[in-house]
Enzyme design. Structure first.
Site, mmCIF file in Angstrom:
data_model
loop_
_atom_site.group_PDB
_atom_site.id
_atom_site.type_symbol
_atom_site.label_atom_id
_atom_site.label_comp_id
_atom_site.label_asym_id
_atom_site.label_seq_id
_atom_site.Cartn_x
_atom_site.Cartn_y
_atom_site.Cartn_z
ATOM 1 N N SER A 190 -0.317 1.257 5.140
ATOM 2 C CA SER A 190 0.692 0.382 4.554
ATOM 3 C C SER A 190 2.054 0.489 5.220
ATOM 4 C CB SER A 190 0.823 0.689 3.065
ATOM 5 O OG SER A 190 1.131 2.043 2.872
ATOM 6 N N HIS A 218 -4.592 -2.576 0.999
ATOM 7 C CA HIS A 218 -3.753 -3.502 1.770
ATOM 8 C C HIS A 218 -4.588 -4.435 2.635
ATOM 9 C CE1 HIS A 218 0.424 -2.424 0.881
ATOM 10 N NE2 HIS A 218 -0.019 -1.194 0.711
ATOM 11 N N LYS A 249 -2.433 -6.081 -5.684
ATOM 12 C CA LYS A 249 -1.742 -6.589 -4.483
ATOM 13 C C LYS A 249 -2.174 -8.031 -4.228
ATOM 14 C CE LYS A 249 -0.354 -2.202 -2.558
ATOM 15 N NZ LYS A 249 -1.014 -0.943 -2.909
HETATM 16 C C1 PLP Z 1 -0.926 0.309 -3.608
HETATM 17 C C2 PLP Z 1 -1.936 1.286 -3.203
HETATM 18 C C3 PLP Z 1 -2.642 2.032 -4.153
HETATM 19 C C4 PLP Z 1 -2.312 1.980 -5.621
HETATM 20 O O1 PLP Z 1 -2.752 0.803 -6.205
HETATM 21 P P1 PLP Z 1 -2.504 0.588 -7.782
HETATM 22 O O2 PLP Z 1 -3.653 -0.258 -8.202
HETATM 23 O O3 PLP Z 1 -1.180 -0.079 -7.901
HETATM 24 O O4 PLP Z 1 -2.526 1.929 -8.422
HETATM 25 C C5 PLP Z 1 -3.638 2.865 -3.708
HETATM 26 N N1 PLP Z 1 -3.934 2.988 -2.395
HETATM 27 C C6 PLP Z 1 -3.263 2.299 -1.456
HETATM 28 C C7 PLP Z 1 -3.631 2.452 -0.025
HETATM 29 C C8 PLP Z 1 -2.240 1.433 -1.829
HETATM 30 O O5 PLP Z 1 -1.556 0.776 -0.900
#
Ligand code: PLP
Length: 415
Positions: A190, A218, A249
């Protein structure tokens, strides 16, 4: 007294230390739905500003999509607001099972289990499938939630240098005496926007009898020709043993996550993963929204195609303007500024030009790698990108960094 002044002073001192170091995090308040155009209050108490959002994980522009909102309304009407229970007592509805089946089909796996978030999926999965006789070998740049899941598990932890396949192979050779080996990576990283070499990782895992876990938070929804994720991009659909991902996301951006993969591993999570056993799962209204997201994504690739075009246009525009970027081909485009204060000042100047893009610096990224991480969305139209490019160029000129190399920027602003 339970909270004496001395204790309060201890915490005040720590918090002041964060402020003095310039790493105190402050929220910005958005007074509108999540979208390309948002209204922001920053700093607190100031009047609202209309700005273009260049830093949301709203990759497909679905966070406030009318069809998703309508489906959520319908879900609220037909399945109610809350479950007031964990899954295995009385917290499972038909639509939870339907979402698990849809996710399995979309990701090309064998089975799926929902979690309240991907953070929870990552917190629960390792402990559920591994024992102290096993080893977890993770890329050194994996997401914080994977690191926490690894910490909660009794198996032996080890790491390999970021995306260094020779180093991973050494570690796999070294750990042949363990009962099980689990290799762990993000699909898209990310902070840098680069992708894991999943084809090579699958080959290594097959050669050394290891399982592979990919956190595709991502990428799910837009990486690969039909948006299945990083495994589609690298031609290894069906070969990833465990995929963890988020619904928070690209897939509508509300909340929720899952573990998807081999049947037995998913079943182990259903029996043992603590965030699944001891915390409510995704609310019905959100489940209904995500089901609609899958309808939208499977009827055409229009949104991920638009995102890809937007990302290419943006990257080319910034390059031509003379910024130092991280190489890559994902919708995460980091503009490198190296110095933490410069990143903050740059972000503030962009905001004054109507562009919302926050600065990232240590400890979120390594020392002297401060940056503005820009993220593209299918919700951006060309006029958004052109306005944002003009603002970046204006601010870049003001700080005299256009056409400058990394070294020149560091000489001028410091590490
Ligand atoms: C955003 C993210 C998470 C967390 O996701 P949530 O559902 O908001 O807890 C986990 N792993 C990665 C790689 C992320 O970018």
């Amino acid at each position: 007294m339970a909270y004496p002044d001395k204790t309060r002073d201890t915490y005040k001192g720590i918090l002041q230390g964060l402020r003095d170091a310039g790493i105190f995090k402050q929220e910005r308040f958005i007074h509108s739905p999540q979208a390309a155009d948002i209204e922001v209050e920053f700093p607190e108490g100031s009047s609202l500003r209309k700005v273009i959002n260049m830093c949301a994980n709203n990759y497909l522009g679905l966070s406030s999509h009318p069809e998703v909102v309508a489906a959520a309304h319908e879900g609220l009407k037909t399945r109610g607001y809350g479950m007031s229970s964990v899954r295995f007592i009385c917290g499972t509805q038909d639509i939870h099972k339907e979402l698990e089946a849809r996710t399995t089909k979309f990701l090309g796996t064998e089975d799926t289990i929902l979690f309240p978030s991907c953070m929870d999926a990552n917190a629960g999965v390792f402990e559920a499938v591994l024992t102290k006789d096993d080893v977890m070998i993770s890329d050194r740049l994996v997401h914080a939630s994977l690191i926490d899941g690894i910490r909660l598990c009794g198996a032996m932890p080890d790491t390999f240098k970021h995306s260094d396949m020779a180093h991973l192979e050494q570690k796999l050779q070294m750990h042949q005496d363990r009962r099980l080996r689990l290799v762990i990576t993000d699909g898209v990283f990310s902070m840098d926007g680069d992708t894991a070499k999943l084809d090579e990782m699958v080959a290594l895992c097959e050669k050394y009898d290891a399982m592979l876990l990919v956190d595709d938070s991502h990428s799910t929804g837009f990486i690969g020709k039909t948006g299945r994720g990083t495994h589609e991009k690298y031609g290894v659909l069906g070969k990833i043993d465990i995929i963890t991902t988020t619904f928070g996301k690209a897939l509508g951006g509300a909340t929720g996550g899952c573990v998807s993969g081999r049947k037995e591993l998913v079943e182990m999570c259903r029996q043992k993963a603590r965030p699944y056993l001891f915390s409510n799962t995704i609310a019905p209204v959100v489940v209904a929204g995500v089901l609609k997201v899958f309808d939208i994504l499977t009827r055409s690739t229009e949104l991920r195609d638009k995102l890809e075009r937007n990302a290419a246009y943006w990257r080319k525009g910034l390059q031509e303007a003379g910024f130092v970027l991280k190489e890559g081909d994902t919708p995460i485009v980091p503009v490198m500024l190296f110095n933490a204060k410069l990143a903050q000042d740059f972000s503030r100047a962009l905001y004054d030009e109507g562009i919302y893009a926050v600065g990232f610096f240590f400890p979120v990224v390594p020392q002297s790698q401060a940056r503005i991480r820009t993220q593209l969305s299918a919700g951006h139209e060309l006029h958004h990108l052109d306005r944002a490019l003009a603002a970046f160029t204006k601010v870049g000129k003001k700080f005299e960094i256009l056409g400058k190399t990394r070294q020149e920027i560091i000489d001028r602003y410091g590490m």
